[in-house]
Design a protein around this motif. Structure first.
Motif, PDB file in Angstrom:
ATOM      1  N   PHE A  64       0.841  -1.200   0.000  1.00 35.07           N
ATOM      2  CA  PHE A  64       0.000   0.000   0.000  1.00 35.07           C
ATOM      3  C   PHE A  64       0.874   1.247   0.000  1.00 35.07           C
ATOM      4  N   ARG A  65       1.894   1.269   0.841  1.00 37.66           N
ATOM      5  CA  ARG A  65       2.810   2.415   0.867  1.00 37.66           C
ATOM      6  C   ARG A  65       3.519   2.567  -0.476  1.00 37.66           C
ATOM      7  N   ILE A  71       1.970   6.787  -6.821  1.00 36.12           N
ATOM      8  CA  ILE A  71       1.010   7.813  -7.231  1.00 36.12           C
ATOM      9  C   ILE A  71       1.602   9.205  -7.057  1.00 36.12           C
ATOM     10  N   ILE A  72       2.266   9.437  -5.940  1.00 36.95           N
ATOM     11  CA  ILE A  72       2.890  10.743  -5.706  1.00 36.95           C
ATOM     12  C   ILE A  72       3.908  11.042  -6.801  1.00 36.95           C
ATOM     13  N   GLN A  73       4.710  10.076  -7.149  1.00 35.73           N
ATOM     14  CA  GLN A  73       5.705  10.266  -8.196  1.00 35.73           C
ATOM     15  C   GLN A  73       5.043  10.543  -9.540  1.00 35.73           C
ATOM     16  N   SER A  74       3.958   9.826  -9.835  1.00 37.54           N
ATOM     17  CA  SER A  74       3.225  10.044 -11.074  1.00 37.54           C
ATOM     18  C   SER A  74       2.636  11.449 -11.119  1.00 37.54           C
ATOM     19  N   ALA A  75       2.023  11.862 -10.016  1.00 36.38           N
ATOM     20  CA  ALA A  75       1.412  13.188  -9.964  1.00 36.38           C
ATOM     21  C   ALA A  75       2.464  14.284 -10.095  1.00 36.38           C
ATOM     22  N   THR A  76       3.599  14.079  -9.442  1.00 37.07           N
ATOM     23  CA  THR A  76       4.692  15.053  -9.549  1.00 37.07           C
ATOM     24  C   THR A  76       5.168  15.166 -10.989  1.00 37.07           C
ATOM     25  N   GLY A  77       5.289  14.014 -11.655  1.00 36.35           N
ATOM     26  CA  GLY A  77       5.688  14.006 -13.057  1.00 36.35           C
ATOM     27  C   GLY A  77       4.693  14.701 -13.961  1.00 36.35           C
ATOM     28  N   ASN A  78       3.431  14.743 -13.535  1.00 39.40           N
ATOM     29  CA  ASN A  78       2.392  15.420 -14.301  1.00 39.40           C
ATOM     30  C   ASN A  78       2.235  16.887 -13.914  1.00 39.40           C
ATOM     31  N   GLY A  79       3.138  17.367 -13.068  1.00 41.13           N
ATOM     32  CA  GLY A  79       3.134  18.785 -12.736  1.00 41.13           C
ATOM     33  C   GLY A  79       2.323  19.181 -11.530  1.00 41.13           C
ATOM     34  N   PHE A  80       1.820  18.205 -10.783  1.00 38.20           N
ATOM     35  CA  PHE A  80       1.056  18.529  -9.579  1.00 38.20           C
ATOM     36  C   PHE A  80       1.993  18.746  -8.398  1.00 38.20           C
ATOM     37  N   PHE A 120      -4.353   4.482   9.030  1.00 38.01           N
ATOM     38  CA  PHE A 120      -3.094   4.977   9.583  1.00 38.01           C
ATOM     39  C   PHE A 120      -2.003   5.003   8.521  1.00 38.01           C
ATOM     40  N   VAL A 121      -1.875   3.915   7.768  1.00 37.95           N
ATOM     41  CA  VAL A 121      -0.817   3.817   6.760  1.00 37.95           C
ATOM     42  C   VAL A 121      -0.930   4.945   5.741  1.00 37.95           C
ATOM     43  N   ALA A 122      -2.127   5.168   5.211  1.00 37.30           N
ATOM     44  CA  ALA A 122      -2.316   6.200   4.192  1.00 37.30           C
ATOM     45  C   ALA A 122      -2.023   7.591   4.734  1.00 37.30           C
ATOM     46  N   VAL A 123      -2.540   7.886   5.905  1.00 38.80           N
ATOM     47  CA  VAL A 123      -2.326   9.212   6.490  1.00 38.80           C
ATOM     48  C   VAL A 123      -0.867   9.387   6.886  1.00 38.80           C
ATOM     49  N   GLN A 125       1.674   8.045   5.544  1.00 44.44           N
ATOM     50  CA  GLN A 125       2.488   8.142   4.336  1.00 44.44           C
ATOM     51  C   GLN A 125       2.321   9.481   3.625  1.00 44.44           C
ATOM     52  N   LEU A 126       1.097  10.003   3.583  1.00 44.32           N
ATOM     53  CA  LEU A 126       0.792  11.146   2.734  1.00 44.32           C
ATOM     54  C   LEU A 126       0.624  12.478   3.459  1.00 44.32           C
ATOM     55  N   ALA A 127       0.123  12.447   4.667  1.00 42.91           N
ATOM     56  CA  ALA A 127      -0.222  13.699   5.334  1.00 42.91           C
ATOM     57  C   ALA A 127       0.965  14.535   5.805  1.00 42.91           C
ATOM     58  N   PRO A 128       2.140  13.963   6.118  1.00 43.46           N
ATOM     59  CA  PRO A 128       3.244  14.832   6.535  1.00 43.46           C
ATOM     60  C   PRO A 128       3.557  15.946   5.537  1.00 43.46           C
ATOM     61  N   ALA A 129       3.557  15.643   4.256  1.00 42.36           N
ATOM     62  CA  ALA A 129       3.821  16.676   3.245  1.00 42.36           C
ATOM     63  C   ALA A 129       2.694  17.696   3.210  1.00 42.36           C
TER      64      ALA A 129
END
Length: 242
Positions: A64-65, A71-80, A120-123, A125-129
């Protein structure tokens, strides 16, 4: 590609409440990645919605992580930029006879790993940023069966009820840790009600679209930290007791 467009991740997005949530976000002009357990179903749902998709069993924390990072890497590559919206709408119901004294270790672990541990895992992993950027919204699908007060809040379905009570405690605690919206980061839980989904059954009184409406509203509402509130449990845009 992205410009000033916001983007979101919706777990459980290949069907039911998650699908309707993703549909509502896309209608609001938000770019969406859905996550589903079954690859083919996620692919088909994404084709209908016109969004990106990934498939993973959220009970597998390591994978899951990895998918979330992909997904984060993909979104970053798409300019998000930093993730704007995370909606956790996946979940499972425990077996009908799963009272506390009759529940097996396997049934307990299955339900808690999907309904609570993966939140917990999703938050985590993603919420610190998101919190570092002082922006972003997290909405977690809970259930009125997980409330500690009000009607119908006890007896049977122990793993499910307790997993959702854990979600409520998780959201409440995280909201205080992150400043109750004063720092730009919002986190809330919702009770979608009994909806016509694979879990809720065909005879449920509410449509999946009705159940998802509050999540979409929380994800897109204008928020003024001087008067609006976060870190709460919502049902049909109304705050209800934990």
């Amino acid at each position: 590609m992205s410009g000033d467009k916001k983007w979101a991740i919706v777990t459980g997005g290949s069907r039911g409440l998650g699908f309707e949530t993703a549909k509502g976000l896309i209608a609001a002009g938000i770019f969406v990645y859905i996550i589903g357990k079954d690859l083919e179903r996620a692919k088909q749902s994404a084709a209908i919605l016109g969004c990106e998709y990934r498939a993973v069993d959220v009970a597998d924390s390591k994978k899951f992580r990895e998918v979330l990072n992909e997904i984060i890497q993909s979104a970053t590559g798409n300019g998000f930029g930093v993730l704007d919206i995370l909606i956790l709408s996946h979940g499972v119901m425990s077996e009908k006879m799963s009272k506390t004294l009759r529940t097996t270790d396997e049934e307990w672990r299955r339900t808690l790993s999907i309904n609570l541990d993966s939140v917990f895992v999703a938050v985590n992993q993603l919420a610190p940023a998101m919190t570092e950027a002082r922006t972003g919204r997290v909405i977690v699908y809970s259930a009125c069966l997980g409330r500690m007060s009000g009607p119908g809040t006890h007896g049977g379905l122990a793993p499910y009820r307790i997993s959702k009570a854990g979600v409520n405690a998780f959201v409440k605690n995280l909201s205080y840790e992150t400043g109750l919206g004063a720092r730009g980061f919002l986190v809330d839980a919702i009770c979608p009600g009994h909806c016509r989904t694979d879990m809720g059954g065909a005879d449920a009184p509410r449509s999946a679209q009705e159940g998802a409406e509050t999540a979409v509203w929380l994800a897109t509402r204008e928020f003024d930290a001087t008067k609006d509130k976060t870190g709460l449990l919502w049902e049909d845009r109304t705050v209800v007791d934990w």
